[in-house]
Design a protein around this motif. Structure first.
Motif, PDB file in Angstrom:
ATOM      1  N   ALA A  66       0.821  -1.208   0.000  1.00 46.76           N
ATOM      2  CA  ALA A  66       0.000   0.000   0.000  1.00 46.76           C
ATOM      3  C   ALA A  66       0.856   1.259   0.000  1.00 46.76           C
ATOM      4  O   ALA A  66       0.589   2.210  -0.751  1.00 46.76           O
ATOM      5  N   ASN A  85      -6.648  -5.174   1.949  1.00 46.78           N
ATOM      6  CA  ASN A  85      -5.332  -4.697   2.369  1.00 46.78           C
ATOM      7  C   ASN A  85      -4.569  -5.868   2.990  1.00 46.78           C
ATOM      8  O   ASN A  85      -4.708  -6.155   4.178  1.00 46.78           O
ATOM      9  N   PHE A 105      -3.869  -4.943  -2.460  1.00 49.38           N
ATOM     10  CA  PHE A 105      -4.394  -3.671  -1.950  1.00 49.38           C
ATOM     11  C   PHE A 105      -5.434  -3.162  -2.930  1.00 49.38           C
ATOM     12  O   PHE A 105      -5.193  -3.111  -4.145  1.00 49.38           O
ATOM     13  N   THR A 156      -6.241   2.404   6.265  1.00 48.19           N
ATOM     14  CA  THR A 156      -5.648   1.162   6.770  1.00 48.19           C
ATOM     15  C   THR A 156      -5.549   1.119   8.295  1.00 48.19           C
ATOM     16  O   THR A 156      -5.028   0.165   8.852  1.00 48.19           O
TER      17      THR A 156
END
Length: 305
Positions: free
Chosen positions: A166, A192, A197, A302
């Motif tokens: 990411a 994720n 991702f 995230t």
């Protein structure tokens, strides 16, 4: 102003080799020295183990940092303390707070500091932005997909080093979408993981965007593909070349044919524009603040629930 801009390159890995090639191909620029504590040679050029060793021999006019993100900020601060303008490879530290602090540090020291956002610096990314700003293109759907090779070492270490897919690759394309369309109205993380991702975004201009990356073995890797559509137009970019355009006048000659630019020819543009700024005393390109919106968005997406 210097007659020639002497660049210090910090980091002699793959990105470092790409940046070395960019410096060598930039008029009015040369590599004054290379620093890497773990390597001894870069294309026949000797490598110094530390920055202190360099400054005992040469005073660089500028530096580009392609070191692991755990040391990027410390290295940049050391160079800023010596009055040396710096370009830092993304992701600029291990989190957005480090990048923000470095920006503030450089501003207080009044030393130019920027980030190597090589996707923004590529001519076709700029051409797309120009089409949007001129309202020749009104995108309603953008899909960015790709299969980069599996990351290894510090780049793959999400937990300890704040890296991972990411931050190492995804943030480049999040930044590109924010640069084209502004802050998103919505952003929903759908996947994720270490090797995958994906995020869905919507923007005020009615555009819906999908960014989806999946790492694969080196021999199965493929270029990132950008597909963009809207009323009366469509375009496809594969890697660093727009290879299909409908409803718009196609951009000029494709870039990216030189194999030494493994991460795209935007590195050449970044070094060239920084060299010109230092030589002429004009505004430094790609200031550190430009990466912050994408880094902060990524961290919001995230963050643990």
């Amino acid at each position: 102003m210097p007659e020639q801009v002497n660049w210090l390159l910090v980091g002699a890995g793959r990105a470092g080799a790409c940046l070395a090639a960019a410096i060598e191909r930039t008029g009015g620029a040369c590599i004054a020295a290379v620093v890497d504590p773990e390597k001894t040679d870069l294309g026949g050029r000797p490598i110094y183990p530390s920055i202190d060793d360099v400054f005992s021999v040469v005073q660089p006019d500028a530096a580009v940092i392609a070191a692991p993100n755990t040391v990027q900020v410390a290295v940049a601060r050391t160079l800023i303390d010596r009055g040396v303008p710096v370009l830092v490879e993304k992701p600029v530290g291990v989190n957005a707070a480090e990048a923000t602090d470095l920006r503030t540090y450089a501003e207080h020291a009044r030393v130019p500091a920027g980030v190597v956002l090589n996707q923004r610096a590529q001519c076709h990314s700029r051409w797309i932005k120009a089409q949007i700003e001129l309202q020749k293109a009104r995108p309603t759907q953008v899909t960015i997909t790709g299969h980069p090779p599996v990351l290894e070492g510090w780049q793959a270490n999400t937990d300890v080093h704040g890296a991972g897919l990411a931050r190492m690759i995804g943030v480049h394309y999040l930044d590109l979408l924010l640069w084209w369309f502004g802050d998103p109205l919505t952003a929903v993380l759908t996947t994720n993981r270490d090797v995958e991702f994906a995020v869905e975004l919507s923007f005020a201009n009615q555009c819906q965007a999908t960014l989806a990356l999946t790492c694969v073995p080196q021999d199965q890797a493929s270029p990132v593909r950008i597909e963009m559509t809207g009323p009366g137009f469509a375009l496809t970019q594969t890697g660093h070349v727009i290879d299909d355009v409908e409803g718009l006048e196609a951009p000029s000659d494709p870039e990216g044919s030189d194999p030494v630019f493994v991460y795209g020819p935007g590195h050449l543009t970044a070094i060239t524009e920084a060299t010109t700024a230092i030589y002429s005393g004009t505004e430094f390109p790609a200031p550190l603040g430009e990466i912050l919106p994408a880094l902060k968005l990524l961290e919001r997406l995230t963050a643990p629930p």
